[in-house]
Design a protein around this motif. Sequence first.
Motif, PDB file in Angstrom:
ATOM      1  N   GLU A 197       0.818  -1.206   0.000  1.00  0.00           N
ATOM      2  CA  GLU A 197       0.000   0.000   0.000  1.00  0.00           C
ATOM      3  C   GLU A 197       0.858   1.265   0.000  1.00  0.00           C
ATOM      4  O   GLU A 197       0.381   2.347  -0.320  1.00  0.00           O
ATOM      5  CB  GLU A 197      -0.938  -0.009   1.204  1.00  0.00           C
ATOM      6  N   LYS A 198       2.138   1.117   0.350  1.00  0.00           N
ATOM      7  CA  LYS A 198       3.056   2.260   0.374  1.00  0.00           C
ATOM      8  C   LYS A 198       3.737   2.466  -0.976  1.00  0.00           C
ATOM      9  O   LYS A 198       4.478   3.437  -1.164  1.00  0.00           O
ATOM     10  CB  LYS A 198       4.114   2.057   1.451  1.00  0.00           C
ATOM     11  N   LEU A 199       3.506   1.566  -1.906  1.00  0.00           N
ATOM     12  CA  LEU A 199       4.161   1.650  -3.212  1.00  0.00           C
ATOM     13  C   LEU A 199       3.445   2.625  -4.136  1.00  0.00           C
ATOM     14  O   LEU A 199       2.319   3.051  -3.876  1.00  0.00           O
ATOM     15  CB  LEU A 199       4.193   0.270  -3.869  1.00  0.00           C
ATOM     16  N   SER A 200       4.090   2.957  -5.237  1.00  0.00           N
ATOM     17  CA  SER A 200       3.475   3.804  -6.268  1.00  0.00           C
ATOM     18  C   SER A 200       2.321   3.046  -6.903  1.00  0.00           C
ATOM     19  O   SER A 200       2.197   1.822  -6.751  1.00  0.00           O
ATOM     20  CB  SER A 200       4.510   4.154  -7.332  1.00  0.00           C
ATOM     21  N   LEU A 201       1.468   3.763  -7.641  1.00  0.00           N
ATOM     22  CA  LEU A 201       0.333   3.120  -8.309  1.00  0.00           C
ATOM     23  C   LEU A 201       0.805   2.022  -9.260  1.00  0.00           C
ATOM     24  O   LEU A 201       0.205   0.941  -9.322  1.00  0.00           O
ATOM     25  CB  LEU A 201      -0.477   4.155  -9.085  1.00  0.00           C
ATOM     26  N   ARG A 202       1.879   2.303 -10.003  1.00  0.00           N
ATOM     27  CA  ARG A 202       2.377   1.301 -10.941  1.00  0.00           C
ATOM     28  C   ARG A 202       2.814   0.041 -10.213  1.00  0.00           C
ATOM     29  O   ARG A 202       2.412  -1.074 -10.569  1.00  0.00           O
ATOM     30  CB  ARG A 202       3.560   1.850 -11.742  1.00  0.00           C
ATOM     31  N   ASP A 203       3.635   0.209  -9.177  1.00  0.00           N
ATOM     32  CA  ASP A 203       4.178  -0.949  -8.475  1.00  0.00           C
ATOM     33  C   ASP A 203       3.091  -1.720  -7.734  1.00  0.00           C
ATOM     34  O   ASP A 203       3.100  -2.953  -7.697  1.00  0.00           O
ATOM     35  CB  ASP A 203       5.275  -0.519  -7.499  1.00  0.00           C
ATOM     36  N   ARG A 204       2.142  -0.983  -7.145  1.00  0.00           N
ATOM     37  CA  ARG A 204       1.072  -1.668  -6.414  1.00  0.00           C
ATOM     38  C   ARG A 204       0.181  -2.462  -7.366  1.00  0.00           C
ATOM     39  O   ARG A 204      -0.187  -3.606  -7.078  1.00  0.00           O
ATOM     40  CB  ARG A 204       0.233  -0.652  -5.639  1.00  0.00           C
ATOM     41  N   SER A 205      -0.181  -1.862  -8.507  1.00  0.00           N
ATOM     42  CA  SER A 205      -1.017  -2.579  -9.475  1.00  0.00           C
ATOM     43  C   SER A 205      -0.266  -3.777 -10.056  1.00  0.00           C
ATOM     44  O   SER A 205      -0.861  -4.826 -10.304  1.00  0.00           O
ATOM     45  CB  SER A 205      -1.484  -1.635 -10.589  1.00  0.00           C
ATOM     46  N   TYR A 262      -4.043   3.688 -12.120  1.00  0.00           N
ATOM     47  CA  TYR A 262      -2.702   3.856 -12.714  1.00  0.00           C
ATOM     48  C   TYR A 262      -2.820   4.253 -14.189  1.00  0.00           C
ATOM     49  O   TYR A 262      -2.140   5.168 -14.657  1.00  0.00           O
ATOM     50  CB  TYR A 262      -1.909   2.556 -12.562  1.00  0.00           C
ATOM     51  N   ARG A 315      -1.984   7.773 -17.492  1.00  0.00           N
ATOM     52  CA  ARG A 315      -1.148   7.438 -18.654  1.00  0.00           C
ATOM     53  C   ARG A 315      -1.654   8.170 -19.900  1.00  0.00           C
ATOM     54  O   ARG A 315      -2.699   8.830 -19.877  1.00  0.00           O
ATOM     55  CB  ARG A 315      -1.167   5.923 -18.875  1.00  0.00           C
ATOM     56  N   ARG A 363      10.627   4.217 -15.788  1.00  0.00           N
ATOM     57  CA  ARG A 363      10.701   5.678 -15.634  1.00  0.00           C
ATOM     58  C   ARG A 363      11.118   6.394 -16.918  1.00  0.00           C
ATOM     59  O   ARG A 363      11.027   7.610 -17.020  1.00  0.00           O
ATOM     60  CB  ARG A 363      11.655   6.042 -14.489  1.00  0.00           C
TER      61      ARG A 363
END
Length: 295
Positions: A134-142, A197, A201, A213
């Motif tokens: 839950e602390k990750l970025s939207l990309r990493d969490r998805s 996420y 885009r 990135r």
Amino acid sequence: MTKKYWECRDVEIPEETRLIINEYLLSLKLANKAENTIVTYRKVLERFYSTNPLPIELLTSANILLWLINFSKDKKERTVDIYVSAFSSFFNFCLAEDYVNHMVIKKRWRPRISKSLPKFLNEQEFARVKMAAEKLSLRDRSLILFLFSSGCRRSEVSNLTIQDVNISRRTAEVKGKGKKIRHVHFSEECALILSEYLSIRSGDKNEALFLNRFGTPLQTGGIYNITTKLGKMAGLTHLLNPHSCRHTFATNMLAKGADVKFIADELGHTNLNTTRVYARIPTEDMILAYQNKMG
């Protein structure tokens, strides 16, 4: 990898032998064998033939076995097994194409390897990883949610484009091993985060589902780094890699009563015995059921 990853260019190998090796490697490609498999087999044959100048038809079982014995001295059994598999595949091809008149590889050469159980997260570990995610970025969490709820391999995820995914139906069209197409499912939670996420885009449906990135497709190494970082954030005592997510998906589905055939289809297994290994794992639900019955 080069565009022609199936070609052997080792000049230390006699040209006649190299031509046969390339004919064999091309046959693997035409049979839609996985790129990693073809590259591995090519490297095995290059290593062997760069030190064995004998023509293919003059090689004997004794020649190959002696080389394998010397090669095996400091190698793991699984590595030796890969080499024997590569030799067996190649010489079966040579036999079929009349480059040799008898099989020189013996089945008894293969080391007996005990099948290890897949590494997966137990219920407590899975909960800790999801909280940390839950602390990750939207990309990493998805990405993490997609790995855990679809069971996809990291190479399959890396190759996905936005148009391959149907958010409303929570399905994705995946190109698996041997370029076989299958449809996988993912969770509602994953769909929500993935939708959020994608909302930031460009909207180009031809773009990779997950970008790095630099705005180019997130590669398998990047996916691996994200999972290992998350494992450390969650305080796991063992490595969290994309394959652990895949195994966790399979064991969770089995514990929930999913049919082995359904799990096999989701994972892209052509052989049900590959999937049945998960039935040997004592999941949390199985242990609880045993304790309730037996005390």
